[in-house]
Structures are given as structure tokens and as C-alpha cells.
Design a protein around this motif. Structure first.
Motif, PDB file in Angstrom:
ATOM      1  N   UNK A   1     -20.113  -1.327 -23.899  1.00 58.88           N
ATOM      2  CA  UNK A   1     -18.990  -1.859 -24.544  1.00 58.88           C
ATOM      3  C   UNK A   1     -19.371  -3.066 -25.604  1.00 58.88           C
ATOM      4  N   UNK A   2     -19.060  -3.097 -26.888  1.00 56.56           N
ATOM      5  CA  UNK A   2     -19.127  -3.902 -27.879  1.00 56.56           C
ATOM      6  C   UNK A   2     -17.785  -4.335 -28.198  1.00 56.56           C
ATOM      7  N   UNK A   3     -17.966  -5.877 -28.913  1.00 59.61           N
ATOM      8  CA  UNK A   3     -16.555  -6.721 -29.114  1.00 59.61           C
ATOM      9  C   UNK A   3     -16.719  -6.838 -30.802  1.00 59.61           C
ATOM     10  N   UNK A   4     -15.808  -6.146 -31.349  1.00 63.35           N
ATOM     11  CA  UNK A   4     -15.762  -6.548 -32.661  1.00 63.35           C
ATOM     12  C   UNK A   4     -15.703  -7.951 -33.155  1.00 63.35           C
ATOM     13  N   UNK A   5     -16.135  -8.242 -34.220  1.00 65.33           N
ATOM     14  CA  UNK A   5     -16.029  -9.787 -34.897  1.00 65.33           C
ATOM     15  C   UNK A   5     -14.632 -10.222 -34.658  1.00 65.33           C
TER      16      UNK A   5
ATOM     17  N   UNK B   1     -15.673 -11.593 -21.862  1.00 69.07           N
ATOM     18  CA  UNK B   1     -16.077 -10.584 -20.849  1.00 69.07           C
ATOM     19  C   UNK B   1     -15.184  -9.846 -20.193  1.00 69.07           C
ATOM     20  N   UNK B   2     -13.873 -10.681 -19.786  1.00 67.46           N
ATOM     21  CA  UNK B   2     -12.794  -9.941 -19.340  1.00 67.46           C
ATOM     22  C   UNK B   2     -12.303  -9.068 -20.209  1.00 67.46           C
ATOM     23  N   UNK B   3     -12.276  -8.977 -21.747  1.00 63.78           N
ATOM     24  CA  UNK B   3     -12.004  -7.921 -22.494  1.00 63.78           C
ATOM     25  C   UNK B   3     -12.816  -6.853 -22.448  1.00 63.78           C
ATOM     26  N   UNK B   4     -14.148  -7.134 -22.235  1.00 63.10           N
ATOM     27  CA  UNK B   4     -15.052  -5.999 -22.227  1.00 63.10           C
ATOM     28  C   UNK B   4     -14.771  -5.284 -20.960  1.00 63.10           C
ATOM     29  N   UNK B   5     -14.413  -6.175 -19.897  1.00 62.35           N
ATOM     30  CA  UNK B   5     -14.156  -5.394 -18.598  1.00 62.35           C
ATOM     31  C   UNK B   5     -13.095  -4.179 -18.851  1.00 62.35           C
ATOM     32  N   UNK B   6     -12.026  -4.829 -19.289  1.00 58.88           N
ATOM     33  CA  UNK B   6     -10.753  -4.274 -19.440  1.00 58.88           C
ATOM     34  C   UNK B   6     -10.896  -2.820 -20.426  1.00 58.88           C
ATOM     35  N   UNK B   7     -11.917  -3.186 -21.411  1.00 56.62           N
ATOM     36  CA  UNK B   7     -12.122  -1.870 -22.004  1.00 56.62           C
ATOM     37  C   UNK B   7     -13.134  -0.677 -21.277  1.00 56.62           C
ATOM     38  N   UNK B   8     -13.757  -1.344 -20.532  1.00 50.46           N
ATOM     39  CA  UNK B   8     -14.389  -0.492 -19.520  1.00 50.46           C
ATOM     40  C   UNK B   8     -13.583   0.330 -18.689  1.00 50.46           C
TER      41      UNK B   8
ATOM     42  N   UNK C   1     -10.652  -6.269 -12.736  1.00 52.75           N
ATOM     43  CA  UNK C   1     -11.669  -6.849 -13.798  1.00 52.75           C
ATOM     44  C   UNK C   1     -12.834  -7.492 -12.895  1.00 52.75           C
ATOM     45  N   UNK C   2     -12.525  -8.422 -11.799  1.00 49.40           N
ATOM     46  CA  UNK C   2     -13.459  -8.846 -11.091  1.00 49.40           C
ATOM     47  C   UNK C   2     -14.337  -7.959 -10.482  1.00 49.40           C
ATOM     48  N   UNK C   3     -13.801  -6.917  -9.894  1.00 50.01           N
ATOM     49  CA  UNK C   3     -14.555  -5.816  -9.282  1.00 50.01           C
ATOM     50  C   UNK C   3     -15.774  -5.461 -10.046  1.00 50.01           C
ATOM     51  N   UNK C   4     -15.216  -5.097 -11.557  1.00 54.58           N
ATOM     52  CA  UNK C   4     -16.479  -4.541 -12.466  1.00 54.58           C
ATOM     53  C   UNK C   4     -17.379  -5.495 -12.796  1.00 54.58           C
TER      54      UNK C   4
ATOM     55  N   UNK D   1     -15.297   2.250 -25.544  1.00 48.51           N
ATOM     56  CA  UNK D   1     -16.472   1.683 -25.775  1.00 48.51           C
ATOM     57  C   UNK D   1     -16.446   0.388 -26.464  1.00 48.51           C
ATOM     58  N   UNK D   2     -15.047   0.233 -26.901  1.00 50.91           N
ATOM     59  CA  UNK D   2     -15.219  -0.836 -27.876  1.00 50.91           C
ATOM     60  C   UNK D   2     -13.940  -1.732 -27.495  1.00 50.91           C
ATOM     61  N   UNK D   3     -13.823  -2.970 -27.394  1.00 51.54           N
ATOM     62  CA  UNK D   3     -12.737  -3.800 -27.094  1.00 51.54           C
ATOM     63  C   UNK D   3     -11.762  -3.702 -28.261  1.00 51.54           C
ATOM     64  N   UNK D   4     -10.495  -3.553 -27.874  1.00 46.07           N
ATOM     65  CA  UNK D   4      -9.604  -3.317 -28.994  1.00 46.07           C
ATOM     66  C   UNK D   4      -8.564  -4.920 -28.857  1.00 46.07           C
ATOM     67  N   UNK D   5      -7.562  -4.757 -29.617  1.00 45.78           N
ATOM     68  CA  UNK D   5      -6.553  -5.908 -29.522  1.00 45.78           C
ATOM     69  C   UNK D   5      -5.810  -6.044 -28.352  1.00 45.78           C
ATOM     70  N   UNK D   6      -5.553  -4.911 -27.552  1.00 45.81           N
ATOM     71  CA  UNK D   6      -4.712  -5.014 -26.157  1.00 45.81           C
ATOM     72  C   UNK D   6      -5.434  -5.660 -25.318  1.00 45.81           C
ATOM     73  N   UNK D   7      -7.070  -5.266 -25.349  1.00 46.43           N
ATOM     74  CA  UNK D   7      -7.808  -6.042 -24.252  1.00 46.43           C
ATOM     75  C   UNK D   7      -7.895  -7.275 -24.610  1.00 46.43           C
ATOM     76  N   UNK D   8      -8.066  -7.687 -25.822  1.00 44.05           N
ATOM     77  CA  UNK D   8      -7.901  -9.203 -26.006  1.00 44.05           C
ATOM     78  C   UNK D   8      -6.834  -9.947 -25.694  1.00 44.05           C
TER      79      UNK D   8
END
Length: 598
Positions: free
Chosen positions: A197-201, A227-234, A20-23, A239-246
Motif C-alpha cells: 500500500x502506498x501513501x500519496x503526498x 500507518x493506520x491509513x495504510x492498514x485501512x486501505x489494505x 486495524x490493530x490486528x492487521x 493499494x493506495x491510501x485515499x482521502x476516506x482512509x485519512x
């Protein structure tokens, strides 16, 4: 009730943090690696560098870097050639878009920490000195190597801005074989997808609620988790952050920042309500490879409250064991100490230590001329000075005047010296000396960490004797403490005078002395060596006042069976602390001295 996530996998978490840091090295700020020097840490850093683009600058921050080299300033050579001010680029601007590696982060100076965090916050470096004014981009990530011993730690102001906190338990010898590292192409693809990548509310609300439940007061932790959740989704190609990324972000970023245990009441109320049965119970990927970073799954019955519970459960289970024990015992985490934040007092402006910039002044009396800075101060004036001396031939090529002189400033750690002045007289002398010996050995046990020293003065009959000069060597102290004299009269004034003289000498050497007088207050020998309680008391009061006049820190430990008013009066005259300890042991004495010296 939602199923609990699986146990934390330390080596896998370290690998995912590196990916994630490298992304997004600039957005995530970086990582603190608390580990001793060793092949596991070196291999992990090498793997992190391999994940970064080959063209990305990665530089090591020198321990004694100057402000000109860090931030930029006047380019002396170019200025002398052109006769006009030319600005030089500093290290932080040179690595714009790259990564800076900071060795021994626990030893960072406060001023250097302030400059680093200011650049991390603004993404720029500003220079306004030596006639140079410039603002340059300086967006970078940080790999802070924390090699602290005991309660030393990287500065909190810096760690708060870095996403990941890793320790040596996450970098064991099997780490490289336990984690399958992704190829550079996959990291590059994730880096390209990141901006879309988008983050749902609901995800943002779950991470905010988890941070609040864990007592994380800084908003930076929540922002970094998003930001880490967005990087995990990427990284997973979504293209969307999920519960597992959170859940992954909560485990990697929020759990190490926890300051309190989550309150179970709110979750219990939610769990009492009927919830639809979830279709899946996976809380984290089954494989240890980043190719299986959490996949999106259909969960039509999942409610926002249920998702928030699962994210909080993941963070709770990911709490490190030592942090969990501290939270359970004290209800909050004890503050970590850092050299940059106050673990070691430092004195600036001396003639020894590490360089800490320059100031105008003349060399001499131990002050050393900073040649380069002197030339830098003179360089912008060369054209004007040459014009003033145009009529004279054969003049110097570089004209330096007195106002251009710059001398070096240094900064050095301040030693703390505890000077024990022990009343070795009377029938109870053996008990007091035993307490002092035990306290000194306890204080010496961590001297190499705290950089403190102790000294011992025993006074009895008609003299005060230095039994142990200031030292941090435990073996030497044990030899000196093996046989201490005891018995006789009490020359209290001579003992205080000897401690004062030693304290003044140590302060002159740049130390921070503390006088600790152990006595029952029964002074009966004056400064002239003659017996008499009245004269001895008068001399002891004068000695105490001289310590206060010299501005020396002091404390009086009353070892009499009952509180002695005369010992309390001595403490007041010394402007120090009075501590009655008729049944003191070594641990109580060492604890009292540490508290007074803090």
C-alpha cells in the motif's frame, strides 16, 4: 465549502481500531483501553485476540515481573549444569511478533515503563549484566488496560507510542451486536497487502497539517496515523491510501491526541476562494461493518487544500466531548497524571512493598536473601572454584562465597500525611476549629485515590492533644471531629513539638509528613506550662527551629485578623511556607495544603 463529516460512532470506531490493530500490531504499537473491569471490556479483548493469527503469541505482563524475566539474563539451571554462562530469553523476546497485554497500566513503575518504551522504539532487548551480553529481537504490540480513577492515567510515554485510545463509552453493552466483525481470512488478506500500500503526498500533507492544527507536538501521532491509513486501505482491498482512509485515521488517532482547538482563520481564507463543487459528500462509510471501510471514489474537482480541510473537519468532529469542553475552557488539555509518571511517590530500597530487583549485600537486619539471584551470581564461577578445590574431596556441589550474596530490594508507595496542629485557644477557637474540620474532611474525601492521610492535634491551656491520629478513614475522622475542645491559653511550642514528634514517627514508618500549623501567633504559655509571652515566644521559636533541623516540610497558616509578624517568623524558622488567611474557609485551607504537599 466541503461538507462536514458525519458524527462519530463510538462503538464502530472501537471495532475498526481492533481490525486495524490486528492487521499491523507492531507498526501501530497497540491501544490504551481506559475502562473498568467488566464483560464489555473482556468481550472486546477476546474479539481482538480472535482477529490475530492463531500462532501469534499473546502474553499477559505480570505486575511484579523482574528484569531477568522481562528482558532475559543468566539461565541459572543451564549455567550450573554446564559450568559456563548460558543466557535466558526474557518475556519480551519470547513474544517477538506478538502482543503483550498490560493490566493496570496506570500503576506501571517508571523503570518498567522505560524498559517497555525502549523495546518498542528499537524492536530489540539488550542485556548486559551477570556476565551475559545479548541482543534479541522484540517487536510487539501492546494492549494497555487503564483502570485509573480520577486523574490517574496510563504513562504518557507509553500511550504516545500506541495508536489507539479507547474508553468505556466506546465499549457499551451493545457493542458486540452493533459491529459486524470480519472473518480471519479478510484480516489475513489485508495483512498480506499492507506492504504494497502506498501513501500519496497529498494524504501525508493533510495528516501532518491536521496534527499541527490540533497542537499535537509528537511526530509519533502523525506516523501512527499514516500507518493506520495504510492498514485501512489494505482492509478495503486497495493499494493506495485515499482521502476516506485519512479521515478514518484522523478520527481514530489524531482526535484523541488533540491539545488545542483548530484555528478557523486559515480555513476561512481557503473557503473564501472559489472551489469546484465536489461530486460526493460522503465523509465516512454508510454501514457499521468493516466490509464497508471507505471505498475509493472519483473526485476530479477535489484540491489538496479541500482534502486537508475535510480531514481536519473529521478530526474536529471526533473530539471527545470532555476533551472538547476542556479545550474550549482552557485552550489546552490538562496534564493527566499516572502512577508511573508521578501520581504516587515511591521509595525504593525498603524492607516492604513489591520486589524491585536485588543488590549485593549480606542478609540480616531485615534484609532478605535472594536465593536464586545469589546462585545466579555464583554459577559462572563454579568451574574455577571446583578446580581450585580439586584436591579436597566431599566438598559442596555448589560453592557460594560472600561476594555472591544478593539481597532483595523493594519499592513501596510513599504515604503523604498532613498533620494539622490547630490553635484551639481564645474566643475565636470555634471558627478555627470549624475551618480545620472542614479542610480535613475535604482532604479525606479523595484519600483512597491519593493514598494520603491526615492527623489533627489541638493545643490549648497547658497541653497539646492528639485528637485524630494519621488516618485515611473518613468515618473514623468524622467521629473524632464531632466534638473538639476550645478556649484557654496558647501553648504554641507544645503544639509544634507534638506535630514534630508525630511527623518524625511517620517518616520513620516510610511516610512523607507535612506539618500544618494554624495559629494567630498569640503564644502565652511556655514549654514548662508557665505563663509569659516572652518565654512562650522563645520556646515557640526553638520548636520551629527543631522542625527545620529535622528536615520536615511545614507551613504556617496565620488566622489572625491581620498579618502577624510572629507567625511569619515561625514559618521562616521552620523553613516552610507562610500563608495569611484571616478569612480562610475549609476549601481555601484544603487547596493550600494540597498545593504544598504536591
Amino acid at each position: 465549502m466541503s461538507p462536514m463529516p458525519g458524527p462519530r460512532k463510538p462503538t464502530r470506531d472501537a471495532g475498526l481500531a481492533a481490525c486495524l490493530f490486528a492487521i499491523d500490531p507492531v507498526g501501530l504499537g497497540g491501544m490504551v483501553i481506559r475502562s473498568r473491569i467488566g464483560p464489555a471490556r473482556d468481550e472486546f479483548i477476546a474479539r481482538c485476540r480472535a482477529l490475530l493469527p492463531s500462532a501469534m503469541p499473546v502474553r499477559r505482563l505480570p505486575a511484579h515481573i523482574s528484569d531477568d524475566r522481562l528482558l532475559g539474563g543468566l539461565d541459572l539451571a543451564a549455567t550450573l549444569r554446564s559450568g559456563s554462562r548460558i543466557a535466558a530469553t526474557g518475556l519480551l523476546a519470547e513474544i517477538d511478533g506478538g502482543v503483550v497485554v498490560i493490566p493496570m497500566a496506570e500503576r506501571l513503575d517508571r523503570a518498567l515503563v522505560g524498559k517497555l518504551v525502549a523495546s518498542l522504539d528499537r524492536g530489540t532487548v539488550s542485556v548486559a549484566r551477570d556476565g551475559v551480553m545479548s541482543v534479541r529481537d522484540a517487536r510487539f504490540g501492546v494492549i494497555a488496560l487503564d483502570e485509573g480513577i480520577g486523574d490517574e492515567a496510563a504513562p504518557a510515554a507509553l500511550a504516545d507510542r500506541l495508536a489507539f485510545m479507547l474508553d468505556e463509552t466506546m465499549l457499551d453493552d451493545t457493542f458486540v451486536g452493533a459491529f459486524v466483525w470480519p472473518g480471519a481470512g479478510r484480516i489475513a488478506g489485508a495483512r498480506r497487502r499492507l506492504a504494497r500500500v502506498v501513501v500519496p503526498d497529498g494524504i501525508a500533507a493533510a495528516l501532518c497539517g491536521t496534527a499541527a492544527a490540533l497542537g499535537i507536538g509528537s511526530l509519533r501521532g502523525t506516523i501512527l496515523a499514516l500507518r493506520a491509513a495504510r492498514a485501512a486501505a489494505a482492509l478495503a482491498g486497495r493499494g493506495t491510501v485515499t482521502e476516506a482512509d485519512a479521515i478514518l485515521a484522523a478520527r481514530l488517532i489524531l482526535a484523541p491526541r488533540a491539545t488545542t482547538l483548530p484555528a478557523p482563520e486559515q480555513q476561512a481564507e481557503r473557503q473564501a476562494e472559489p472551489q469546484p463543487e465536489p461530486q460526493t459528500s460522503e465523509a465516512e462509510p454508510r454501514s457499521s461493518t468493516p466490509d464497508e471501510v471507505p471505498e475509493e471514489r472519483g473526485e476530479p474537482g477535489r484540491t489538496p487544500e479541500d482534502m486537508a480541510d475535510r480531514v481536519l473537519d473529521a478530526a474536529r468532529i471526533a473530539l471527545p466531548l470532555d476533551l472538547l469542553a476542556a479545550l474550549a475552557m482552557h485552550g489546552h488539555t490538562p496534564p493527566a497524571r499516572s502512577a508511573g509518571g508521578g501520581a504516587v511517590d515511591r521509595a525504593a530500597g525498603g524492607m516492604r512493598g513489591r520486589p524491585a530487583g536485588v543488590r549485593p549485600g549480606r542478609p540480616g537486619n531485615g534484609a532478605r536473601l535472594a536465593v536464586i539471584d545469589t546462585l545466579r551470581a555464583a554459577a559462572p564461577m563454579q568451574r574455577l572454584r571446583r578446580r581450585d578445590r580439586a584436591a579436597s574431596a566431599g566438598g559442596p556441589r555448589v560453592m557460594v562465597r560472600a561476594e555472591d550474596f544478593r539481597i532483595k530490594r523493594f519499592i513501596a508507595p510513599v504515604r503523604a500525611v498532613a498533620i494539622f496542629a490547630v490553635d484551639a485557644s481564645g474566643s475565636s477557637a470555634l471558627n478555627r476549629l470549624a475551618e480545620a474540620k472542614g479542610a480535613i474532611q475535604l482532604l479525606l474525601a479523595d484519600c483512597y485515590v491519593r493514598r494520603d492521610q491526615v492527623a489533627l492535634i489541638a493545643f490549648r491551656n497547658r497541653a497539646a492533644e492528639v485528637l485524630l491520629p494519621p488516618t485515611g478513614a473518613l468515618a473514623r475522622a468524622r467521629r473524632s471531629l464531632a466534638a473538639l475542645p476550645g478556649g484557654g491559653a496558647t501553648p504554641l511550642a507544645l503544639g509544634i513539638d507534638a506535630a514534630r514528634d508525630m511527623a518524625l514517627a511517620e517518616r520513620h514508618r516510610g511516610a512523607r509528613p507535612l506539618i500544618v500549623v494554624l495559629t494567630d501567633g498569640g503564644a502565652n504559655i511556655g514549654r514548662d506550662g508557665k505563663p509569659g509571652r516572652e518565654a512562650a515566644g522563645r520556646d515557640a521559636r526553638g520548636a520551629a527551629q527543631s522542625c527545620a533541623a529535622a528536615g520536615l516540610a511545614a507551613m504556617v497558616i496565620d488566622t489572625a485578623p491581620r498579618r502577624n509578624p510572629f507567625a511569619a517568623e515561625l514559618a521562616r524558622l521552620m523553613e516552610g511556607r507562610y500563608l495569611p488567611l484571616p478569612f480562610a474557609d475549609a476549601a481555601a485551607l484544603s487547596h493550600a495544603v494540597r498545593a504544598q504537599a504536591a
